[in-house]
Design a protein around this motif. Structure first.
Motif: not given
Lengths: 168, 168
Positions: B13-19, B21-27
């Motif tokens: 969930d957390l990672s999806e939320a970051w993705a 908001e910040r689709p430009d980053l490799d998570l």
DNA sequence: TCGGTTTCTCTTGACGTCAAGATATCTTGA
DNA sequence: TCAAGATATCTTGACGTCAAGAGAAACCGA
């Protein structure tokens, strides 16, 4: 690739000492969880380092990141924040106080609940957390340098299996 | 076996939320280290539980276990203890004080160095740490229930690879 | 052998967290 | 409508840790 047989870490020493003193016990769990604890400690130090460049501390990032992930308009209640960051309400009051004093967040009355408050990221807070997150990712990527892409995927999968029972 | 595709944990969930908001980053790193941090927290709670049955707290186990691993006669200097447990000297003074007050350790003058002190496990301390260690292993074994023996070995190996750079 | 440096332990003061409780507001069912 | 309980946030006091430093003893090169 490989060389696993040649690698030795601090937990191998610890485990060997236990095995010598308690040869009757199966130390398999120690091999995993001692490493997990120690890695977590090293990770905390690396995070502190990475954040110091951005001028914030780890606890500040935890709060700001929760707000950032929430998406526009970047606001959450203190109650929601403390559930996300796993601290008590007294701690969160203190944290929001200090973040507000630094101008990284602001407190607004909750229009829907007069008991409530909303904590909102300021533009300054958003810029700060974005830069800190990039620094964190860079530091973490270094941490992973010893693992191939495949190994990273394997590790992610194995850790998820352990975490699933706690999620839900 | 498998079902990895069907598993989902809080970090997804957390990672999806970051993705979002910040689709430009490799998570990728987040997927590993957020899980590692959270597992470490859950592990601390499980340890606390396991130890409460034996009547001690986590910090007490850390000190007693270091002495126990040292082998007969179960004594180490405060300096050695603080390096083993990664706390500062002020903290170790406080811990040894409290353990001595409970009768689990005793302080002896170091015969080889008049500045120094040796902290020794009492018979009571040894019995306490042995029983606590068995309770800890049992709790950790439950923690690992979701992983096959092979997966546990894989995980041990991957964690060792991450830890090696910090050992030595 | 002597002086400076290092090592060892303990002391002190400040700080962040937690647990428990206080206050204000909302919700629910009679 | 109203009282009882639930919920949201903040306040308070105690505690454990850390960082910095003090004091005592050991080490070591000249």
């Amino acid at each position: 690739m490989g060389y696993a047989h040649a690698m030795r870490d601090e937990v191998d020493d610890l485990s060997e000492a236990w095995a010598h003193e308690r040869p009757d016990l199966d130390l398999g769990p120690v091999e995993i969880f001692s490493r997990l604890s120690r890695l977590s400690r090293h990770l905390d130090l690396a995070r502190r380092d990475a954040f110091s460049t951005s001028g914030i501390e780890s606890w500040e990032f935890d709060v700001l990141a929760a707000l950032r992930r929430a998406g526009d308009p970047y606001e959450l209640s203190p109650g929601r924040l403390l559930r996300e960051t796993l601290v008590t309400s007294g701690t969160m009051t203190n944290r929001v106080d200090r973040l507000a004093a630094r101008g990284l967040v602001e407190r607004l009355p909750d229009p829907a609940d007069r008991r409530g408050v909303l904590v909102r990221l300021t533009p300054d807070g958003k810029a700060t957390v974005d830069s800190a997150f990039e620094a964190l990712l860079a530091a973490e990527r270094e941490f992973l340098a010893g693992l191939s892409g495949d190994q990273q995927s394997q590790l992610t999968d194995l850790l998820r299996r352990l975490l699933v029972p706690f999620s839900g």
